[in-house]
Design a protein around this motif. Structure first.
Motif, PDB file in Angstrom:
ATOM      1  N   PRO A  52      65.094   7.922  -5.731  1.00  0.00           N
ATOM      2  CA  PRO A  52      65.981   7.113  -4.884  1.00  0.00           C
ATOM      3  C   PRO A  52      65.322   5.795  -4.492  1.00  0.00           C
ATOM      4  N   ALA A  53      66.140   4.799  -4.226  1.00  0.00           N
ATOM      5  CA  ALA A  53      65.630   3.513  -3.764  1.00  0.00           C
ATOM      6  C   ALA A  53      65.088   3.643  -2.352  1.00  0.00           C
ATOM      7  N   VAL A  54      64.070   2.852  -2.052  1.00  0.00           N
ATOM      8  CA  VAL A  54      63.489   2.828  -0.708  1.00  0.00           C
ATOM      9  C   VAL A  54      63.435   1.382  -0.218  1.00  0.00           C
ATOM     10  N   PRO A  55      63.417   1.166   1.103  1.00  0.00           N
ATOM     11  CA  PRO A  55      63.484  -0.185   1.644  1.00  0.00           C
ATOM     12  C   PRO A  55      62.156  -0.922   1.656  1.00  0.00           C
ATOM     13  N   ASP A  56      61.065  -0.258   1.244  1.00  0.00           N
ATOM     14  CA  ASP A  56      59.740  -0.877   1.278  1.00  0.00           C
ATOM     15  C   ASP A  56      59.166  -0.997  -0.127  1.00  0.00           C
ATOM     16  N   ILE A  59      53.994   0.910  -4.458  1.00  0.00           N
ATOM     17  CA  ILE A  59      52.934   0.802  -5.466  1.00  0.00           C
ATOM     18  C   ILE A  59      52.524   2.202  -5.877  1.00  0.00           C
ATOM     19  N   VAL A  60      52.419   2.426  -7.191  1.00  0.00           N
ATOM     20  CA  VAL A  60      51.923   3.703  -7.720  1.00  0.00           C
ATOM     21  C   VAL A  60      50.728   3.398  -8.608  1.00  0.00           C
ATOM     22  N   LEU A  90      54.415  -1.686  -9.578  1.00  0.00           N
ATOM     23  CA  LEU A  90      54.818  -2.316  -8.322  1.00  0.00           C
ATOM     24  C   LEU A  90      56.333  -2.442  -8.347  1.00  0.00           C
ATOM     25  N   THR A  91      56.988  -1.748  -7.425  1.00  0.00           N
ATOM     26  CA  THR A  91      58.445  -1.763  -7.350  1.00  0.00           C
ATOM     27  C   THR A  91      58.868  -2.411  -6.043  1.00  0.00           C
ATOM     28  N   PRO A  92      59.566  -3.551  -6.090  1.00  0.00           N
ATOM     29  CA  PRO A  92      60.015  -4.188  -4.845  1.00  0.00           C
ATOM     30  C   PRO A  92      61.013  -3.307  -4.094  1.00  0.00           C
ATOM     31  N   ALA A  93      61.226  -3.627  -2.830  1.00  0.00           N
ATOM     32  CA  ALA A  93      62.289  -2.961  -2.079  1.00  0.00           C
ATOM     33  C   ALA A  93      63.593  -3.104  -2.848  1.00  0.00           C
ATOM     34  N   PHE A 137      62.087 -14.903  -0.228  1.00  0.00           N
ATOM     35  CA  PHE A 137      60.921 -14.089  -0.517  1.00  0.00           C
ATOM     36  C   PHE A 137      61.309 -12.919  -1.417  1.00  0.00           C
ATOM     37  N   GLU A 138      60.731 -12.844  -2.591  1.00  0.00           N
ATOM     38  CA  GLU A 138      61.089 -11.784  -3.535  1.00  0.00           C
ATOM     39  C   GLU A 138      59.880 -11.406  -4.375  1.00  0.00           C
ATOM     40  N   LEU A 139      59.518 -10.129  -4.342  1.00  0.00           N
ATOM     41  CA  LEU A 139      58.431  -9.636  -5.179  1.00  0.00           C
ATOM     42  C   LEU A 139      58.911  -9.420  -6.609  1.00  0.00           C
ATOM     43  N   ILE A 140      57.981  -9.504  -7.544  1.00  0.00           N
ATOM     44  CA  ILE A 140      58.266  -9.259  -8.961  1.00  0.00           C
ATOM     45  C   ILE A 140      57.957  -7.803  -9.283  1.00  0.00           C
TER      46      ILE A 140
END
Length: 306
Positions: A52-56, A59-60, A90-93, A137-140
């Motif tokens: 499931p998607a998470v809001p934060d 990192i694995v 690395l998975t962004p919110a 602001f957006e993470l890759i």
């Protein structure tokens, strides 16, 4: 098949472990760490599941086994990654769940570290250190990359977790700050220059900090607590403080606690546990470990030799 479980499209970071491939070996949730959650896992060598998607940001870091991992959004095309120890995701919110399946080259469990960095904390750091418009602001998303700094932070926090998480909150907050700034610099869609403060804290500001620390050694001091005393961000405070004293806030506070403990052991009849509590340690064993690391002797031996 694991993916047949009833899995929501979204969940909270705290509830995420209910939908992982296995139960966490260790978790920081019970320790009350601020701004991040870290868990360690030993997953089966093969498997599949819906995540499931998470809001934060998530990192694995893979610690063992060479593994073929395939990932896709629900119903999308599979993307394959060959993952080696030391590589990470690395998975962004997000608000989109995904499917995951993997096959390892070993029958041994796959050891991983999962770290979620609080998205509100990350946004706060972005504003403080780079004056970033949060809307931009957006993470890759990253798959199977090497990032030595992220790996180091994950391993440091894993070690802290394995030792019972008994270190100072300052230690965990410093790691979260370091990770947040690194993500801003290296893993954002837009390049965000981070201003590095040069120079030192003024003598008045430094005195204010040292007096505050002395008055609050028995509390769980945080970077925000200290930074608020001089009216600057936690990130910039940590750097200016080290440039002023030669020590990180965490090392400075730890040294002050142990020096105060030495005085109490020399000058009072307080028991070891009472001394530990008086200088901010709830665990006698952790107090003894830190005391011996800095003085070369256990609290008991130090008292006997006074």
């Amino acid at each position: 098949m694991t993916a047949q479980r009833q899995v929501p499209a979204q969940t909270s970071t705290l509830a995420f472990e209910n939908y992982a491939a296995s139960k966490p070996i260790r978790s920081s949730i019970e320790l009350g760490w601020q701004n991040l959650v870290i868990r360690t896992y030993q997953d089966p060598p093969t498997g599949d599941l819906v995540v499931p998607a998470v809001p934060d940001p998530h990192i694995v870091l893979q610690l063992s086994n060479s593994t073929c991992v395939e990932v896709r959004e629900i119903g999308g095309a599979w993307a394959e990654v060959q993952l080696q120890p030391g590589q990470l995701f690395l998975t962004p919110a997000s608000d989109c769940p995904c499917e995951l399946r993997w096959v390892s080259q070993s029958f041994d469990p796959v050891e991983t570290v999962h770290l979620h960095l609080n998205t509100h904390f990350l946004a706060k750091v972005a504003v403080e250190v780079a004056d970033i418009d949060v809307a931009r602001f957006e993470l890759i998303e990253r798959s199977g990359i090497h990032d030595p700094l992220i790996e180091q932070v994950c391993l440091m926090l894993k070690q802290e977790l394995e030792q019972g998480g008994l270190g100072s909150q300052l230690y965990v907050e410093s790691a979260a700050q370091l990770l947040a700034v690194h993500l801003l610099r290296q893993h954002c869609c837009f390049k965000h220059p981070v201003q590095d403060y040069r120079g030192r804290l003024s003598p008045n500001r430094l005195r204010r900090i040292t007096e505050y620390v002395q008055a609050h050694l028995d509390t769980n001091l945080s970077l925000d607590d200290l930074a608020q005393q001089v009216g600057i961000s936690a990130y910039h405070f940590a750097r200016l403080f080290k440039q002023s004293t030669g020590e990180s806030p965490n090392k400075y506070v730890t040294r002050q606690r142990i020096e105060a403990a030495q005085r109490l052991l020399r000058e009072t009849a307080l028991g070891i546990l009472d001394v530990a509590i008086a200088v901010g340690y709830n665990s006698p064993s952790h107090f003894a470990t830190q005391f011996k690391r800095l003085t070369g002797a256990s609290p008991t031996t130090f008292r006997q030799s006074r």
